[in-house]
Design a protein around this motif. Structure first.
Motif, PDB file in Angstrom:
ATOM      1  N   LEU A   1      -9.472   3.164   3.568  1.00  0.00           N
ATOM      2  CA  LEU A   1      -8.477   3.566   4.574  1.00  0.00           C
ATOM      3  C   LEU A   1      -8.983   4.762   5.362  1.00  0.00           C
ATOM      4  CD1 LEU A   1      -5.106   3.355   2.610  1.00  0.00           C
ATOM      5  CD2 LEU A   1      -5.840   1.915   4.503  1.00  0.00           C
ATOM      6  N   ARG A   2      -9.579   5.722   4.647  1.00  0.00           N
ATOM      7  CA  ARG A   2     -10.076   6.923   5.334  1.00  0.00           C
ATOM      8  C   ARG A   2     -11.195   6.530   6.287  1.00  0.00           C
ATOM      9  NH1 ARG A   2      -9.270   9.943   0.410  1.00  0.00           N
ATOM     10  NH2 ARG A   2      -7.187  10.809   0.595  1.00  0.00           N
TER      11      ARG A   2
ATOM     12  N   ALA B   1     -11.656   3.639   7.664  1.00  0.00           N
ATOM     13  CA  ALA B   1     -11.095   2.870   8.778  1.00  0.00           C
ATOM     14  C   ALA B   1     -10.462   3.792   9.813  1.00  0.00           C
ATOM     15  CB  ALA B   1     -10.067   1.868   8.272  1.00  0.00           C
ATOM     16  N   THR B   2      -9.734   4.820   9.356  1.00  0.00           N
ATOM     17  CA  THR B   2      -9.095   5.729  10.326  1.00  0.00           C
ATOM     18  C   THR B   2     -10.149   6.554  11.044  1.00  0.00           C
ATOM     19  OG1 THR B   2      -8.556   7.094   8.428  1.00  0.00           O
ATOM     20  CG2 THR B   2      -6.724   6.062   9.528  1.00  0.00           C
TER      21      THR B   2
ATOM     22  N   LEU C   1      -3.957   2.273  -5.585  1.00  0.00           N
ATOM     23  CA  LEU C   1      -4.424   2.387  -4.199  1.00  0.00           C
ATOM     24  C   LEU C   1      -5.801   3.036  -4.178  1.00  0.00           C
ATOM     25  CD1 LEU C   1      -3.778   2.229  -1.124  1.00  0.00           C
ATOM     26  CD2 LEU C   1      -2.898   4.542  -1.330  1.00  0.00           C
TER      27      LEU C   1
ATOM     28  N   ALA D   1      -8.067   4.846  -1.632  1.00  0.00           N
ATOM     29  CA  ALA D   1      -7.890   5.422  -0.293  1.00  0.00           C
ATOM     30  C   ALA D   1      -9.165   5.424   0.557  1.00  0.00           C
ATOM     31  CB  ALA D   1      -7.341   6.841  -0.392  1.00  0.00           C
TER      32      ALA D   1
ATOM     33  N   ALA E   1       0.946   4.099  -2.776  1.00  0.00           N
ATOM     34  CA  ALA E   1       0.650   5.493  -2.433  1.00  0.00           C
ATOM     35  C   ALA E   1       1.509   6.437  -3.261  1.00  0.00           C
ATOM     36  CB  ALA E   1       0.882   5.733  -0.948  1.00  0.00           C
TER      37      ALA E   1
ATOM     38  N   LEU F   1       0.838  -1.214   0.000  1.00  0.00           N
ATOM     39  CA  LEU F   1       0.000   0.000   0.000  1.00  0.00           C
ATOM     40  C   LEU F   1       0.870   1.260   0.000  1.00  0.00           C
ATOM     41  CD1 LEU F   1      -2.862  -0.952   2.490  1.00  0.00           C
ATOM     42  CD2 LEU F   1      -2.997  -0.801   0.002  1.00  0.00           C
ATOM     43  N   ALA F   2       1.945   1.214   0.791  1.00  0.00           N
ATOM     44  CA  ALA F   2       2.846   2.372   0.853  1.00  0.00           C
ATOM     45  C   ALA F   2       3.467   2.617  -0.525  1.00  0.00           C
ATOM     46  CB  ALA F   2       3.921   2.149   1.903  1.00  0.00           C
TER      47      ALA F   2
END
Lengths: 168, 125
Positions: free
Chosen positions: B77-78, B80-81, B72, B74, B26, B22-23
């Motif tokens: 991820l957003r 989840a955070t 990716l 996002a 990104a 993922l990194a």
């Protein structure tokens, strides 16, 4: 409040640990008192919608502490343990067990108070009896942490945003 | 966000190779071959990780017949955070109340010291 900007840093250096770190604008003896004196604990300890209804602290090695919290819709939560190390204003170590605990074993809770120029960083390490216990806590609505991977996740989100911004 | 998707997201993030993928993504799109290079891993091994990431909605694959780049996504991820930020409230809010209490205690300390005046040793206590 956004998770990324919050001054509370949470990470999971091992598979049984959760570590919380936070800077407070006060000298260590005051912060230590806030963590150990019942009349002060009742004024800050607990999640949103919860309050400490009972707070017993027998502050000596081998002495017992017991907190009873009341929450929304009559919810009641009891946590208790025994003090293992008391070194004011630097260090406080105790065990912790909830009456209604959903994972095995006692948790060892260590608070370190580190003062620089009148400001104190409190680092709390929660060491769970098992990795499964730690993971259970991380899944709770009242979980204390987001884990190292989630800190990386936050970094990743920032870098993603940056990368997109830089694209033509 | 649904619990199942959240579970899939966190399960996908639980692996260091998948986080590294993922990194890497990104920084921009990449093919499986390009992704496999830094990991000293076979392409099938990387493909397995990618499938997990795809199922979690974290990665999508391009339609280009020659080159199916991984991209990716996002949004999960957003979400989840954001969900995790809610979890942090337990201690974050508690500590905010502690901030206020410490301010008050220091103000009281200050007043007491002023009332007593500085002692001969100059400590003020």
């Amino acid at each position: 409040m956004t998770g990324v900007d919050d001054p509370l840093v949470v990470h999971t250096p091992g598979d049984r640990e959760i570590v919380l770190s936070r800077l407070f604008e006060a000298p260590a003896p005051l912060v230590f008192a806030a963590f150990t004196r019942p009349e002060l604990l009742v004024r800050w300890y607990g999640a949103r919608g919860w309050r400490l209804a009972e707070c017993d602290v027998d502050l000596r090695v081998g002495g017992r502490w017991r907190f009873v919290s009341l929450g929304p819709e009559g919810a009641r939560m009891v946590q208790a343990g025994v003090y293992r190390q008391i070194e004011p204003p630097h260090r406080l170590v105790c065990t912790e067990l909830f009456d209604d605990q959903s994972y095995p074993g006692e948790t060892l809770v260590s608070h370190e108070f580190y003062e620089v120029a009148g400001r104190t960083t409190v680092t709390t390490t929660l060491l769970y009896a098992t990795a499964q216990g730690r993971d259970t806590v991380l899944r709770y609505p009242m979980a204390r942490g987001v884990g190292q991977s989630y800190t990386r996740l936050a970094d990743l989100l920032r870098s993603t945003t940056t990368t997109r911004g830089e694209q033509p | 966000m649904g619990t199942e998707l959240l579970d899939a997201t966190f399960a996908a993030l639980a692996d260091p190779t998948r986080r590294a993928i993922l990194a890497r993504l990104a920084a921009g799109e990449a093919t499986v071959t390009e992704l496999a290079q830094p990991f000293q891993m076979s392409q099938p091994a990387i493909s397995k990780h990618l499938k997990v990431l795809e199922r979690a909605g974290l990665v999508s694959r391009g339609r280009d017949a020659q080159r199916r780049p991984c991209r990716l996504e996002a949004r999960p991820l957003r979400e989840a955070t954001a969900w995790l930020a809610g979890y942090r409230d337990y201690w974050a809010e508690s500590y905010q109340r502690l901030d206020a209490l410490l301010d008050e205690l220091q103000a009281v300390d200050q007043t007491d010291a002023e009332r007593r005046g500085a002692r001969p040793d100059g400590t003020g206590r």
